[in-house]
Design a protein around this motif. Structure first.
Motif, PDB file in Angstrom:
ATOM      1  N   ASN A 150      -1.331  13.991  14.203  1.00  0.00           N
ATOM      2  CA  ASN A 150      -0.445  13.205  15.075  1.00  0.00           C
ATOM      3  C   ASN A 150      -0.528  13.652  16.525  1.00  0.00           C
ATOM      4  O   ASN A 150       0.436  13.504  17.272  1.00  0.00           O
ATOM      5  N   ILE A 151      -1.672  14.163  16.931  1.00  0.00           N
ATOM      6  CA  ILE A 151      -1.792  14.738  18.274  1.00  0.00           C
ATOM      7  C   ILE A 151      -1.472  13.714  19.368  1.00  0.00           C
ATOM      8  O   ILE A 151      -0.930  14.071  20.406  1.00  0.00           O
ATOM      9  N   GLY A 152      -1.759  12.456  19.131  1.00  0.00           N
ATOM     10  CA  GLY A 152      -1.436  11.417  20.116  1.00  0.00           C
ATOM     11  C   GLY A 152       0.049  11.284  20.372  1.00  0.00           C
ATOM     12  O   GLY A 152       0.477  10.898  21.463  1.00  0.00           O
ATOM     13  N   MET A 153       0.871  11.603  19.375  1.00  0.00           N
ATOM     14  CA  MET A 153       2.327  11.530  19.512  1.00  0.00           C
ATOM     15  C   MET A 153       2.921  12.867  19.945  1.00  0.00           C
ATOM     16  O   MET A 153       4.115  12.959  20.183  1.00  0.00           O
ATOM     17  N   ILE A 154       2.063  13.899  20.010  1.00  0.00           N
ATOM     18  CA  ILE A 154       2.540  15.232  20.367  1.00  0.00           C
ATOM     19  C   ILE A 154       2.209  15.584  21.811  1.00  0.00           C
ATOM     20  O   ILE A 154       3.041  16.113  22.534  1.00  0.00           O
ATOM     21  N   GLY A 162       2.434   9.229   3.472  1.00  0.00           N
ATOM     22  CA  GLY A 162       2.307   9.634   4.878  1.00  0.00           C
ATOM     23  C   GLY A 162       0.994   9.192   5.480  1.00  0.00           C
ATOM     24  O   GLY A 162       0.938   8.773   6.638  1.00  0.00           O
ATOM     25  N   ARG A 163      -0.073   9.274   4.694  1.00  0.00           N
ATOM     26  CA  ARG A 163      -1.389   8.821   5.162  1.00  0.00           C
ATOM     27  C   ARG A 163      -1.362   7.325   5.450  1.00  0.00           C
ATOM     28  O   ARG A 163      -1.879   6.874   6.467  1.00  0.00           O
ATOM     29  N   VAL A 164      -0.730   6.540   4.584  1.00  0.00           N
ATOM     30  CA  VAL A 164      -0.645   5.093   4.778  1.00  0.00           C
ATOM     31  C   VAL A 164       0.086   4.780   6.085  1.00  0.00           C
ATOM     32  O   VAL A 164      -0.358   3.945   6.876  1.00  0.00           O
ATOM     33  N   ILE A 165       1.174   5.468   6.328  1.00  0.00           N
ATOM     34  CA  ILE A 165       1.936   5.234   7.561  1.00  0.00           C
ATOM     35  C   ILE A 165       1.116   5.671   8.767  1.00  0.00           C
ATOM     36  O   ILE A 165       1.057   4.964   9.773  1.00  0.00           O
ATOM     37  N   GLY A 166       0.461   6.819   8.682  1.00  0.00           N
ATOM     38  CA  GLY A 166      -0.361   7.294   9.792  1.00  0.00           C
ATOM     39  C   GLY A 166      -1.485   6.341  10.138  1.00  0.00           C
ATOM     40  O   GLY A 166      -1.739   6.043  11.311  1.00  0.00           O
ATOM     41  N   VAL A 167      -2.164   5.823   9.120  1.00  0.00           N
ATOM     42  CA  VAL A 167      -3.283   4.900   9.340  1.00  0.00           C
ATOM     43  C   VAL A 167      -2.801   3.605   9.989  1.00  0.00           C
ATOM     44  O   VAL A 167      -3.492   3.029  10.837  1.00  0.00           O
ATOM     45  N   ASN A 168      -1.608   3.164   9.634  1.00  0.00           N
ATOM     46  CA  ASN A 168      -1.088   1.891  10.143  1.00  0.00           C
ATOM     47  C   ASN A 168      -0.188   2.035  11.362  1.00  0.00           C
ATOM     48  O   ASN A 168       0.390   1.057  11.822  1.00  0.00           O
ATOM     49  N   SER A 169      -0.072   3.232  11.896  1.00  0.00           N
ATOM     50  CA  SER A 169       0.850   3.465  13.014  1.00  0.00           C
ATOM     51  C   SER A 169       0.300   3.026  14.372  1.00  0.00           C
ATOM     52  O   SER A 169       1.025   3.052  15.356  1.00  0.00           O
ATOM     53  N   SER A 170      -0.951   2.622  14.422  1.00  0.00           N
ATOM     54  CA  SER A 170      -1.517   2.208  15.711  1.00  0.00           C
ATOM     55  C   SER A 170      -1.140   0.780  16.092  1.00  0.00           C
ATOM     56  O   SER A 170      -1.362   0.371  17.231  1.00  0.00           O
ATOM     57  N   THR A 171      -0.543   0.029  15.171  1.00  0.00           N
ATOM     58  CA  THR A 171      -0.114  -1.334  15.470  1.00  0.00           C
ATOM     59  C   THR A 171       1.163  -1.292  16.296  1.00  0.00           C
ATOM     60  O   THR A 171       2.200  -0.809  15.827  1.00  0.00           O
ATOM     61  N   GLU A 172       1.081  -1.755  17.517  1.00  0.00           N
ATOM     62  CA  GLU A 172       2.197  -1.700  18.468  1.00  0.00           C
ATOM     63  C   GLU A 172       3.431  -2.423  17.918  1.00  0.00           C
ATOM     64  O   GLU A 172       3.361  -3.563  17.482  1.00  0.00           O
ATOM     65  N   GLY A 173       4.562  -1.715  17.905  1.00  0.00           N
ATOM     66  CA  GLY A 173       5.822  -2.296  17.479  1.00  0.00           C
ATOM     67  C   GLY A 173       6.022  -2.355  15.974  1.00  0.00           C
ATOM     68  O   GLY A 173       7.042  -2.864  15.511  1.00  0.00           O
ATOM     69  N   SER A 174       5.072  -1.832  15.213  1.00  0.00           N
ATOM     70  CA  SER A 174       5.186  -1.894  13.753  1.00  0.00           C
ATOM     71  C   SER A 174       6.192  -0.865  13.239  1.00  0.00           C
ATOM     72  O   SER A 174       6.522   0.113  13.922  1.00  0.00           O
ATOM     73  N   LEU A 175       6.668  -1.087  12.029  1.00  0.00           N
ATOM     74  CA  LEU A 175       7.567  -0.120  11.406  1.00  0.00           C
ATOM     75  C   LEU A 175       6.872   1.213  11.191  1.00  0.00           C
ATOM     76  O   LEU A 175       7.488   2.267  11.308  1.00  0.00           O
ATOM     77  N   ALA A 176       5.581   1.159  10.887  1.00  0.00           N
ATOM     78  CA  ALA A 176       4.818   2.399  10.703  1.00  0.00           C
ATOM     79  C   ALA A 176       4.793   3.196  12.003  1.00  0.00           C
ATOM     80  O   ALA A 176       4.980   4.425  11.992  1.00  0.00           O
ATOM     81  N   GLN A 177       4.566   2.527  13.114  1.00  0.00           N
ATOM     82  CA  GLN A 177       4.553   3.213  14.407  1.00  0.00           C
ATOM     83  C   GLN A 177       5.935   3.791  14.724  1.00  0.00           C
ATOM     84  O   GLN A 177       6.050   4.931  15.179  1.00  0.00           O
ATOM     85  N   GLN A 178       6.980   3.023  14.459  1.00  0.00           N
ATOM     86  CA  GLN A 178       8.333   3.518  14.703  1.00  0.00           C
ATOM     87  C   GLN A 178       8.646   4.722  13.819  1.00  0.00           C
ATOM     88  O   GLN A 178       9.279   5.679  14.276  1.00  0.00           O
ATOM     89  N   ALA A 179       8.200   4.685  12.565  1.00  0.00           N
ATOM     90  CA  ALA A 179       8.437   5.807  11.653  1.00  0.00           C
ATOM     91  C   ALA A 179       7.758   7.074  12.163  1.00  0.00           C
ATOM     92  O   ALA A 179       8.348   8.158  12.137  1.00  0.00           O
ATOM     93  N   GLU A 234       0.841  -1.206   0.000  1.00  0.00           N
ATOM     94  CA  GLU A 234       0.000   0.000   0.000  1.00  0.00           C
ATOM     95  C   GLU A 234       0.873   1.251   0.000  1.00  0.00           C
ATOM     96  O   GLU A 234       0.608   2.215  -0.715  1.00  0.00           O
ATOM     97  N   PHE A 235       1.939   1.231   0.805  1.00  0.00           N
ATOM     98  CA  PHE A 235       2.877   2.354   0.878  1.00  0.00           C
ATOM     99  C   PHE A 235       3.524   2.613  -0.480  1.00  0.00           C
ATOM    100  O   PHE A 235       3.583   3.753  -0.943  1.00  0.00           O
ATOM    101  N   LEU A 236       4.011   1.567  -1.116  1.00  0.00           N
ATOM    102  CA  LEU A 236       4.698   1.719  -2.394  1.00  0.00           C
ATOM    103  C   LEU A 236       3.781   2.237  -3.496  1.00  0.00           C
ATOM    104  O   LEU A 236       4.232   2.932  -4.403  1.00  0.00           O
ATOM    105  N   ASN A 237       2.500   1.914  -3.413  1.00  0.00           N
ATOM    106  CA  ASN A 237       1.541   2.326  -4.439  1.00  0.00           C
ATOM    107  C   ASN A 237       0.794   3.614  -4.089  1.00  0.00           C
ATOM    108  O   ASN A 237      -0.083   4.029  -4.845  1.00  0.00           O
ATOM    109  N   ALA A 238       1.132   4.252  -2.981  1.00  0.00           N
ATOM    110  CA  ALA A 238       0.360   5.393  -2.488  1.00  0.00           C
ATOM    111  C   ALA A 238       0.750   6.725  -3.115  1.00  0.00           C
ATOM    112  O   ALA A 238       0.048   7.718  -2.919  1.00  0.00           O
TER     113      ALA A 238
END
Length: 135
Positions: A81-85, A29-46, A20-24
Motif C-alpha cells: 500500500n505504498i501509494g497510500m502511505i 484483502g488482496r481483492v480489495i487491494g487489486v480493485n482499489s485503483s478505481t476512483e471513488g470505488s468502495l474498495a478504494q475507500q476501504a 470475488e470478495f465474498l468468494n476470496a
C-alpha cells in the motif's frame, strides 16, 4: 471495512468485485487491494480508511516510544500500500501526523517504510540460529 461500506452504500457495490470478495476466503484483502485503483470505488475507500487507521496507530506508537532514530513500518502492508502511505497528503501520513498538541514531537520522529516483507521471518531465523549455536 469493505463489508461495512458495502452494507452502508449498496448502490455503490460493483457486483463482480463483491462476488470475488465474498468468494476470496482469506484473500479478501488482496481483492480489495487489486480493485482499489478505481476512483471513488468502495474498495478504494476501504483502503483509504485502513491506511488512515494504520497511520494513526503508527503515530500512537511513535508517541509512546519516541523513537528518535526513526519509526520503521514493516510487514506486508507497507509495500503493498505504498501509494497510500507515502506523501504528506496520503491518508496514512495525514493520520500519522494528526496528533494535536503533540504535533511538534511526532514531526521530529522520522518514519521509514521497509519494503522487504519478510523482515520478521529473517529476525526469527537469526534468533533460532543463535539459540542453536548456544547449545
Amino acid at each position: 471495512v469493505y463489508e461495512f461500506l458495502a452494507q452502508k452504500f449498496p448502490t455503490k457495490v460493483v457486483k463482480s468485485v463483491h462476488e470475488e470478495f465474498l468468494n476470496a476466503g482469506d484473500q479478501q484483502g488482496r481483492v480489495i487491494g487489486v480493485n482499489s485503483s478505481t476512483e471513488g470505488s468502495l474498495a478504494q475507500q476501504a483502503v483509504q480508511i485502513m491506511c488512515a487507521a494504520y497511520g494513526s496507530e503508527v503515530g500512537n506508537a511513535a508517541l509512546k516510544f519516541i523513537p528518535t532514530g526513526g519509526m520503521f513500518v514493516t510487514g506486508g502492508l507497507a509495500p503493498k500500500n505504498i501509494g497510500m502511505i507515502q506523501g504528506e497528503d496520503s491518508p496514512f501520513m495525514k493520520a500519522y501526523l494528526d496528533k494535536g498538541r503533540m504535533n511538534g514531537l511526532i514531526e521530529s520522529v522520522p518514519i521509514f517504510a521497509v519494503m522487504n516483507e519478510d523482515v520478521g521471518l529473517r529476525g526469527a531465523r537469526v534468533c533460532a540460529e543463535r539459540e542453536y549455536n548456544a547449545m
